[in-house]
Design a protein around this motif. Structure first.
Motif, short mmCIF file in Angstrom:
data_model
loop_
_atom_site.label_atom_id
_atom_site.label_comp_id
_atom_site.label_asym_id
_atom_site.label_seq_id
_atom_site.Cartn_x
_atom_site.Cartn_y
_atom_site.Cartn_z
N LYS A 7 6.37 -40.72 -3.52
CA LYS A 7 6.13 -39.32 -3.19
C LYS A 7 4.78 -38.85 -3.73
CE LYS A 7 10.93 -37.81 -3.47
NZ LYS A 7 11.84 -36.93 -4.20
N ARG A 42 10.52 -29.00 -7.60
CA ARG A 42 9.82 -29.53 -6.43
C ARG A 42 8.34 -29.23 -6.51
NH1 ARG A 42 7.32 -25.42 -4.45
NH2 ARG A 42 8.14 -24.06 -2.81
N ALA A 59 8.16 -32.43 -1.93
CA ALA A 59 9.00 -33.46 -2.55
C ALA A 59 9.90 -32.78 -3.57
CB ALA A 59 8.14 -34.52 -3.23
N SER A 73 15.08 -38.54 -6.87
CA SER A 73 14.69 -37.97 -5.59
C SER A 73 15.82 -37.16 -4.98
CB SER A 73 14.28 -39.09 -4.63
OG SER A 73 13.98 -38.57 -3.35
N ASN A 76 12.64 -35.09 0.80
CA ASN A 76 11.21 -35.05 1.16
C ASN A 76 11.11 -34.25 2.45
OD1 ASN A 76 10.08 -37.35 -0.74
ND2 ASN A 76 11.90 -38.17 0.25
N THR A 99 12.72 -33.54 7.58
CA THR A 99 13.27 -33.73 6.24
C THR A 99 13.97 -35.08 6.17
OG1 THR A 99 13.66 -31.35 6.10
CG2 THR A 99 14.80 -32.74 4.48
N SER A 101 16.05 -37.92 3.24
CA SER A 101 16.60 -38.22 1.92
C SER A 101 17.36 -39.53 2.03
CB SER A 101 17.52 -37.09 1.45
OG SER A 101 18.66 -37.01 2.30
#
Length: 241
Positions: A7, A42, A59, A73, A76, A99, A101
């Motif tokens: 990221k 974030r 992120a 995480s 994103n 998006t 994940s």
């Protein structure tokens, strides 16, 4: 840790590209939710070009439940939009999010309109549709041992009202309403819909440093197991280069 490094590398690449073309905003924010006792943070890097196109990369990290003991995480997100002025006071903004994940990816197209109806006031409305590119399981009101699978898509409608006080302070109220597209899925309030009230205050300490604070009420949506009220508290800052 590898996901976080990826990221940061992607964020650095976007920063390099935007800095080479125009000014760039770096938005860093921390969040705490009272009902679920969840901590999140974030970083968001974005740019509005002079040709009316804009883009950002975000992120998100989950930092723990009850205490700040994790750094993993969460999601994103890439956003892109275009500003189309229909008059000196009205701007139409088509755009969308991508998006992703560990669960999968989602696309979220939207249409936003803002209206500067007075010298220090602005109103915004937005309609957004969130479509998941993967199936989600739901046991809500299903017989024991059975699971329903679907995309769990949703609509989101937002209203913002912004007031500028002087040339340094901005106060923004946001009301958001969400509705599941598939009635088999519910939010943590046990319904197919939920709402959000959020108040944000920002102050321009300097042209490059704009701290802000937010308080939001999400209703009794801490979890399906209880009816604790969920308040969302955020503190962050925008660094403008």
């Amino acid at each position: 840790m590898q996901a976080v490094q990826n990221k940061l590398a992607l964020a650095a690449a976007l920063l390099a590209v935007t800095a080479a073309t125009h000014a760039v905003d770096v938005d860093v924010r921390g969040e705490y939710r009272t009902g679920s006792e969840a901590w999140r943070s974030r970083i968001k890097i974005g740019n509005q070009w002079q040709n009316n196109f804009g883009a950002s990369l975000e992120a998100g990290m989950f930092n723990g439940k009850g205490s700040l003991n994790e750094f993993k995480s969460d999601f994103n997100e890439i956003e892109a939009w275009y500003l189309y002025k229909t008059s000196p006071d009205v701007t139409v903004i088509p755009g969308g999010f991508l998006t992703w994940s560990s669960a999968g990816s989602a696309i979220k197209p939207y249409l936003r309109v803002n209206w500067a109806f007075a010298p220090t006031w602005r109103a915004d409305v937005r309609a957004r549709y969130d479509h998941n590119n993967y199936d989600v399981g739901s046991t809500w009101q299903m017989p024991a041992g059975y699971t329903y699978y679907g995309r769990n898509d949703q609509w989101q409608f937002d209203f913002w009202l912004t007031k500028w006080i002087g040339d340094k302070t901005a106060v923004e109220y946001n009301y958001a309403w969400n509705r599941k597209d598939d009635k088999q899925f519910v939010y943590n309030n046990g319904r197919n819909w939920q709402y959000l009230n959020n108040l944000k205050v920002s102050y321009s300490v300097s042209p490059v440093f704009i701290p802000y604070a937010e308080v939001g009420y999400l209703g009794k949506v801490a979890s399906l197991a209880n009816d604790d009220s969920e308040w969302r508290l955020r503190i962050g800052s925008v660094f403008r280069f």
